[in-house]
Motif scaffolding. Structure first.
Motif, mmCIF file in Angstrom:
data_model
loop_
_atom_site.group_PDB
_atom_site.id
_atom_site.type_symbol
_atom_site.label_atom_id
_atom_site.label_comp_id
_atom_site.label_asym_id
_atom_site.label_seq_id
_atom_site.Cartn_x
_atom_site.Cartn_y
_atom_site.Cartn_z
ATOM 1 N N VAL A 76 0.854 -1.186 0.000
ATOM 2 C CA VAL A 76 0.000 0.000 0.000
ATOM 3 C C VAL A 76 0.885 1.229 0.000
ATOM 4 O O VAL A 76 1.996 1.215 0.530
ATOM 5 C CB VAL A 76 -0.962 0.043 1.216
ATOM 6 N N GLY A 77 0.400 2.292 -0.605
ATOM 7 C CA GLY A 77 1.146 3.539 -0.622
ATOM 8 C C GLY A 77 2.092 3.638 -1.802
ATOM 9 O O GLY A 77 2.007 2.876 -2.766
ATOM 10 N N GLN A 78 2.995 4.601 -1.704
ATOM 11 C CA GLN A 78 3.980 4.879 -2.745
ATOM 12 C C GLN A 78 5.375 4.776 -2.154
ATOM 13 O O GLN A 78 5.581 5.043 -0.972
ATOM 14 C CB GLN A 78 3.788 6.311 -3.287
ATOM 15 N N GLN A 79 6.336 4.415 -2.995
ATOM 16 C CA GLN A 79 7.731 4.387 -2.594
ATOM 17 C C GLN A 79 8.534 5.160 -3.623
ATOM 18 O O GLN A 79 8.115 5.288 -4.770
ATOM 19 C CB GLN A 79 8.247 2.946 -2.493
ATOM 20 N N SER A 80 9.678 5.689 -3.200
ATOM 21 C CA SER A 80 10.510 6.428 -4.149
ATOM 22 C C SER A 80 11.979 6.173 -3.878
ATOM 23 O O SER A 80 12.388 5.927 -2.736
ATOM 24 C CB SER A 80 10.217 7.923 -4.090
ATOM 25 N N ILE A 81 12.755 6.243 -4.952
ATOM 26 C CA ILE A 81 14.207 6.218 -4.889
ATOM 27 C C ILE A 81 14.684 7.403 -5.721
ATOM 28 O O ILE A 81 14.228 7.602 -6.846
ATOM 29 C CB ILE A 81 14.792 4.876 -5.385
ATOM 30 N N THR A 82 15.545 8.231 -5.138
ATOM 31 C CA THR A 82 16.008 9.452 -5.797
ATOM 32 C C THR A 82 17.522 9.557 -5.639
ATOM 33 O O THR A 82 18.044 9.411 -4.538
ATOM 34 C CB THR A 82 15.359 10.701 -5.173
ATOM 35 N N TYR A 90 19.618 22.136 -5.152
ATOM 36 C CA TYR A 90 19.145 20.752 -5.102
ATOM 37 C C TYR A 90 18.894 20.318 -6.533
ATOM 38 O O TYR A 90 18.107 20.951 -7.251
ATOM 39 C CB TYR A 90 17.870 20.659 -4.267
ATOM 40 N N THR A 91 19.557 19.252 -6.985
ATOM 41 C CA THR A 91 19.408 18.777 -8.356
ATOM 42 C C THR A 91 19.079 17.296 -8.337
ATOM 43 O O THR A 91 19.848 16.485 -7.790
ATOM 44 C CB THR A 91 20.710 18.983 -9.159
ATOM 45 N N VAL A 92 17.940 16.902 -8.915
ATOM 46 C CA VAL A 92 17.576 15.494 -9.050
ATOM 47 C C VAL A 92 18.316 14.934 -10.258
ATOM 48 O O VAL A 92 18.215 15.460 -11.362
ATOM 49 C CB VAL A 92 16.053 15.315 -9.212
ATOM 50 N N LEU A 93 19.066 13.868 -10.046
ATOM 51 C CA LEU A 93 19.800 13.203 -11.114
ATOM 52 C C LEU A 93 18.960 12.103 -11.757
ATOM 53 O O LEU A 93 18.977 11.927 -12.969
ATOM 54 C CB LEU A 93 21.103 12.615 -10.571
ATOM 55 N N SER A 94 18.261 11.331 -10.944
ATOM 56 C CA SER A 94 17.338 10.309 -11.421
ATOM 57 C C SER A 94 16.381 9.973 -10.290
ATOM 58 O O SER A 94 16.731 10.079 -9.113
ATOM 59 C CB SER A 94 18.080 9.058 -11.896
ATOM 60 N N GLU A 95 15.164 9.596 -10.659
ATOM 61 C CA GLU A 95 14.132 9.329 -9.650
ATOM 62 C C GLU A 95 13.126 8.325 -10.191
ATOM 63 O O GLU A 95 12.839 8.312 -11.387
ATOM 64 C CB GLU A 95 13.422 10.628 -9.276
ATOM 65 N N ASN A 96 12.592 7.494 -9.287
ATOM 66 C CA ASN A 96 11.532 6.567 -9.643
ATOM 67 C C ASN A 96 10.547 6.509 -8.487
ATOM 68 O O ASN A 96 10.923 6.210 -7.358
ATOM 69 C CB ASN A 96 12.112 5.175 -9.925
ATOM 70 N N VAL A 97 9.294 6.823 -8.767
ATOM 71 C CA VAL A 97 8.214 6.760 -7.779
ATOM 72 C C VAL A 97 7.224 5.719 -8.278
ATOM 73 O O VAL A 97 6.719 5.829 -9.396
ATOM 74 C CB VAL A 97 7.516 8.125 -7.609
ATOM 75 N N THR A 98 6.973 4.695 -7.465
ATOM 76 C CA THR A 98 6.094 3.600 -7.871
ATOM 77 C C THR A 98 5.185 3.198 -6.724
ATOM 78 O O THR A 98 5.378 3.619 -5.583
ATOM 79 C CB THR A 98 6.900 2.353 -8.283
ATOM 80 N N GLY A 101 5.536 -2.218 -2.733
ATOM 81 C CA GLY A 101 5.370 -3.663 -2.787
ATOM 82 C C GLY A 101 6.156 -4.359 -3.877
ATOM 83 O O GLY A 101 6.250 -5.579 -3.884
ATOM 84 N N THR A 102 6.709 -3.611 -4.815
ATOM 85 C CA THR A 102 7.583 -4.193 -5.834
ATOM 86 C C THR A 102 8.878 -3.393 -5.852
ATOM 87 O O THR A 102 8.870 -2.189 -5.594
ATOM 88 C CB THR A 102 6.958 -4.149 -7.242
ATOM 89 N N GLN A 103 9.967 -4.035 -6.167
ATOM 90 C CA GLN A 103 11.252 -3.334 -6.166
ATOM 91 C C GLN A 103 11.305 -2.339 -7.316
ATOM 92 O O GLN A 103 10.931 -2.660 -8.442
ATOM 93 C CB GLN A 103 12.403 -4.326 -6.269
ATOM 94 N N ALA A 104 11.749 -1.131 -7.034
ATOM 95 C CA ALA A 104 11.874 -0.085 -8.046
ATOM 96 C C ALA A 104 13.339 0.310 -8.168
ATOM 97 O O ALA A 104 14.074 0.321 -7.183
ATOM 98 C CB ALA A 104 11.037 1.128 -7.648
ATOM 99 N N PHE A 105 13.744 0.649 -9.382
ATOM 100 C CA PHE A 105 15.140 0.977 -9.663
ATOM 101 C C PHE A 105 15.251 2.343 -10.313
ATOM 102 O O PHE A 105 14.312 2.834 -10.926
ATOM 103 C CB PHE A 105 15.746 -0.052 -10.631
ATOM 104 N N THR A 106 16.439 2.919 -10.203
ATOM 105 C CA THR A 106 16.784 4.106 -10.955
ATOM 106 C C THR A 106 18.231 3.946 -11.410
ATOM 107 O O THR A 106 19.016 3.246 -10.776
ATOM 108 C CB THR A 106 16.616 5.391 -10.118
ATOM 109 N N SER A 107 18.552 4.547 -12.538
ATOM 110 C CA SER A 107 19.935 4.454 -13.015
ATOM 111 C C SER A 107 20.311 5.720 -13.761
ATOM 112 O O SER A 107 19.450 6.469 -14.227
ATOM 113 C CB SER A 107 20.124 3.236 -13.920
ATOM 114 N N ARG A 108 21.607 5.934 -13.844
ATOM 115 C CA ARG A 108 22.134 7.121 -14.511
ATOM 116 C C ARG A 108 23.482 6.762 -15.114
ATOM 117 O O ARG A 108 24.298 6.101 -14.489
ATOM 118 C CB ARG A 108 22.290 8.254 -13.502
ATOM 119 N N SER A 109 23.696 7.195 -16.337
ATOM 120 C CA SER A 109 24.979 6.964 -16.987
ATOM 121 C C SER A 109 25.408 8.245 -17.684
ATOM 122 O O SER A 109 24.612 8.834 -18.416
ATOM 123 C CB SER A 109 24.854 5.832 -18.006
#
Length: 137
Positions: A76-82, A90-98, A101-109
């Motif tokens: 339930v709810g939302q999760q985020s990785i930033t 403040y600068t966001v390089l990569s972000e994923n909000v899902t 209950g499931t694994q979420a990923f973010t990547s940057r190259s």
């Protein structure tokens, strides 16, 4: 084995030689496929940590950040990785909000030097959950 009268190899020797070549080729293919994973090391900065809804966990400044992951123990709810820089500004390089209950990923190259990663979970009714977060160097 070589037949001493004809100088030719036996069938079993040829099978052994072919098997060795195939095993070597499979080994080389496995190394080639696994090589990209060797570039990024993943470090846990939260391992089933109990958090309240809305809490944010931070990795601290890392020498290099190329991504990260988050996974919450509830569905339930939302999760985020930033992945981000906190100064200057403040600068966001990569972000994923899902959905949680499931694994979420973010990547940057390419990877970002001296960056941070943070993860969070929130739900409208409040509560707590266990969260696992990692940063990829």
């Amino acid at each position: 084995m070589t037949d001493r009268h004809t100088g030719s190899r036996s069938v079993s020797s040829r099978r052994l030689a072919i098997g060795s070549v195939l095993a070597g080729a499979v080994g080389i293919a496995a190394l080639c496929l696994s090589a990209p994973a060797a570039h990024a090391a993943s470090t846990l900065y939260a391992n089933d940590a109990r958090i309240n809804s809305g809490d944010v966990l931070d990795s601290g400044t890392r020498p290099s950040v190329s991504g990260g992951s988050v996974n919450v123990s509830v569905s339930v709810g939302q999760q985020s990785i930033t992945n981000y820089y906190d100064r200057p500004g403040y600068t966001v390089l990569s972000e994923n909000v899902t959905a949680a209950g499931t694994q979420a990923f973010t990547s940057r190259s390419p990877a970002s030097p001296n960056a941070k990663s943070k993860c969070s979970w929130w739900v409208s009714v409040g509560g707590y959950a266990d969260i696992t977060c990692s940063v990829s160097d």
